[in-house]
Design a protein around this motif. Structure first.
Motif, short mmCIF file in Angstrom:
data_model
loop_
_atom_site.label_atom_id
_atom_site.label_comp_id
_atom_site.label_asym_id
_atom_site.label_seq_id
_atom_site.Cartn_x
_atom_site.Cartn_y
_atom_site.Cartn_z
N ILE A 1 0.87 -1.17 0.00
CA ILE A 1 0.00 0.00 0.00
C ILE A 1 0.91 1.22 0.00
CG2 ILE A 1 -0.26 0.04 2.52
CD1 ILE A 1 -3.14 1.09 1.97
N HIS A 2 0.51 2.22 -0.74
CA HIS A 2 1.31 3.44 -0.85
C HIS A 2 0.63 4.55 -0.06
CE1 HIS A 2 2.10 7.24 -3.22
NE2 HIS A 2 3.21 6.99 -2.58
N PHE A 3 1.43 5.30 0.72
CA PHE A 3 0.88 6.42 1.48
C PHE A 3 1.79 7.63 1.30
CE2 PHE A 3 0.38 9.03 5.28
CZ PHE A 3 -1.00 9.19 5.29
N ASN A 4 1.18 8.75 0.93
CA ASN A 4 1.89 10.01 0.79
C ASN A 4 1.67 10.79 2.08
OD1 ASN A 4 2.69 12.64 0.31
ND2 ASN A 4 1.79 12.74 -1.72
N SER A 5 2.73 10.98 2.85
CA SER A 5 2.58 11.64 4.15
C SER A 5 2.90 13.13 4.09
CB SER A 5 3.48 10.96 5.19
OG SER A 5 4.83 11.08 4.82
N GLY A 6 2.85 13.72 2.91
CA GLY A 6 3.05 15.16 2.80
C GLY A 6 4.11 15.57 1.81
N SER A 7 4.36 14.77 0.81
CA SER A 7 5.44 15.09 -0.14
C SER A 7 4.93 15.95 -1.29
CB SER A 7 6.04 13.80 -0.69
OG SER A 7 5.16 13.18 -1.58
N CYS A 8 5.86 16.28 -2.18
CA CYS A 8 5.55 17.12 -3.33
C CYS A 8 5.01 16.31 -4.51
CB CYS A 8 6.80 17.87 -3.75
SG CYS A 8 8.08 16.77 -4.40
N ASN A 9 4.84 15.01 -4.36
CA ASN A 9 4.34 14.07 -5.36
C ASN A 9 5.39 13.60 -6.35
OD1 ASN A 9 1.81 14.16 -4.23
ND2 ASN A 9 1.09 15.76 -5.60
N LEU B 1 -0.28 6.50 11.14
CA LEU B 1 -0.30 5.52 12.23
C LEU B 1 -1.52 4.60 12.14
CD1 LEU B 1 0.90 7.75 15.20
CD2 LEU B 1 2.10 5.80 14.19
N ARG B 2 -2.67 5.16 11.80
CA ARG B 2 -3.88 4.36 11.67
C ARG B 2 -3.72 3.31 10.57
NH1 ARG B 2 -8.19 7.82 9.92
NH2 ARG B 2 -7.55 9.05 11.71
N ILE B 3 -3.16 3.70 9.44
CA ILE B 3 -2.93 2.76 8.35
C ILE B 3 -1.94 1.69 8.77
CG2 ILE B 3 -1.82 2.56 6.08
CD1 ILE B 3 -3.28 5.11 5.30
N TYR B 4 -0.89 2.09 9.45
CA TYR B 4 0.13 1.13 9.90
C TYR B 4 -0.48 0.09 10.84
CZ TYR B 4 4.39 -0.71 12.00
OH TYR B 4 5.39 -1.53 12.46
N VAL C 1 8.23 8.24 13.25
CA VAL C 1 6.86 7.84 13.56
C VAL C 1 6.70 6.32 13.51
CG1 VAL C 1 4.44 8.10 12.87
CG2 VAL C 1 6.01 10.02 12.64
N LEU C 2 7.31 5.68 12.52
CA LEU C 2 7.17 4.24 12.31
C LEU C 2 8.54 3.56 12.27
CD1 LEU C 2 4.63 4.17 9.35
CD2 LEU C 2 4.13 3.93 11.77
N PRO C 3 8.60 2.27 12.57
CA PRO C 3 9.85 1.54 12.38
C PRO C 3 10.04 1.23 10.89
CG PRO C 3 8.18 0.08 13.25
CD PRO C 3 7.57 1.44 13.20
#
Length: 165
Positions: free
Chosen positions: A16-24, A72-75, A110-112
């Motif tokens: 699964i791909h998650f964009n946590s605030g990047s420029c795309n 965090l919820r997705i993780y 935030v995540l390992p």
């Protein structure tokens, strides 16, 4: 039974791909890995829409305060064992957004994170190589080191998918 699980996990990881605030920029490169030119699906990798079906979280960008709770919820929705790949300079250290008021920092705050793929944005070959490094570590039956950073070997050339006419 563990051998069968490991075999299935290595031969068909769902991501699964998650964009946590990047420029795309990294997002576009991740999507480029799915195109027939690079064909990441030849490794059995399938991009999923639900974290409940994913084994690998591919995360891009610095973690913004808005995205932190969602990330965090997705993780936590992902089943065990779960693996995280941080893609891009922003995911590693915050990149150009480092020190901004709304940025937590890199994803490892935030995540390992299991594998880091550096670059701004990293090329699709680098992303595929990072996934391959993760799969090789899983094949040996152990998690990759938490600080593993993927760098393409000198002269590394990703083989192109065969084009049939």
């Amino acid at each position: 039974m563990d051998k069968i699980r490991t075999w299935a996990r290595v031969n068909s990881p769902w991501a699964i791909h998650f964009n946590s605030g990047s420029c795309n920029g990294c997002d576009i490169e991740i999507l480029a890995t799915l195109t027939p030119r690079y064909d990441v699906e030849r490794f059995g990798i399938k991009l999923q829409g639900s974290p409940r079906h994913a084994d690998v979280l591919i995360c891009t960008g610095p973690v913004s305060l808005q995205a932190k709770d969602r990330l965090l919820r997705i993780y936590w929705q992902m089943p065990e064992p779960k693996f995280v790949i941080a893609v891009g300079s922003c995911g590693l250290s915050g990149g150009v957004f480092h020190g901004c008021y709304n940025i937590v920092h890199g994803i490892d705050e935030v995540l390992p994170v299991d594998v880091f793929v550096p670059g701004c944005p990293p090329r699709p070959e680098g992303i595929i190589y990072g996934v391959a490094v993760l799969l090789e570590a899983l094949k040996s039956g152990k998690r990759p080191e938490r600080t593993m950073t993927v760098e393409l070997p000198a002269g590394f050339e990703m083989p192109q998918a065969e084009v049939r006419q």
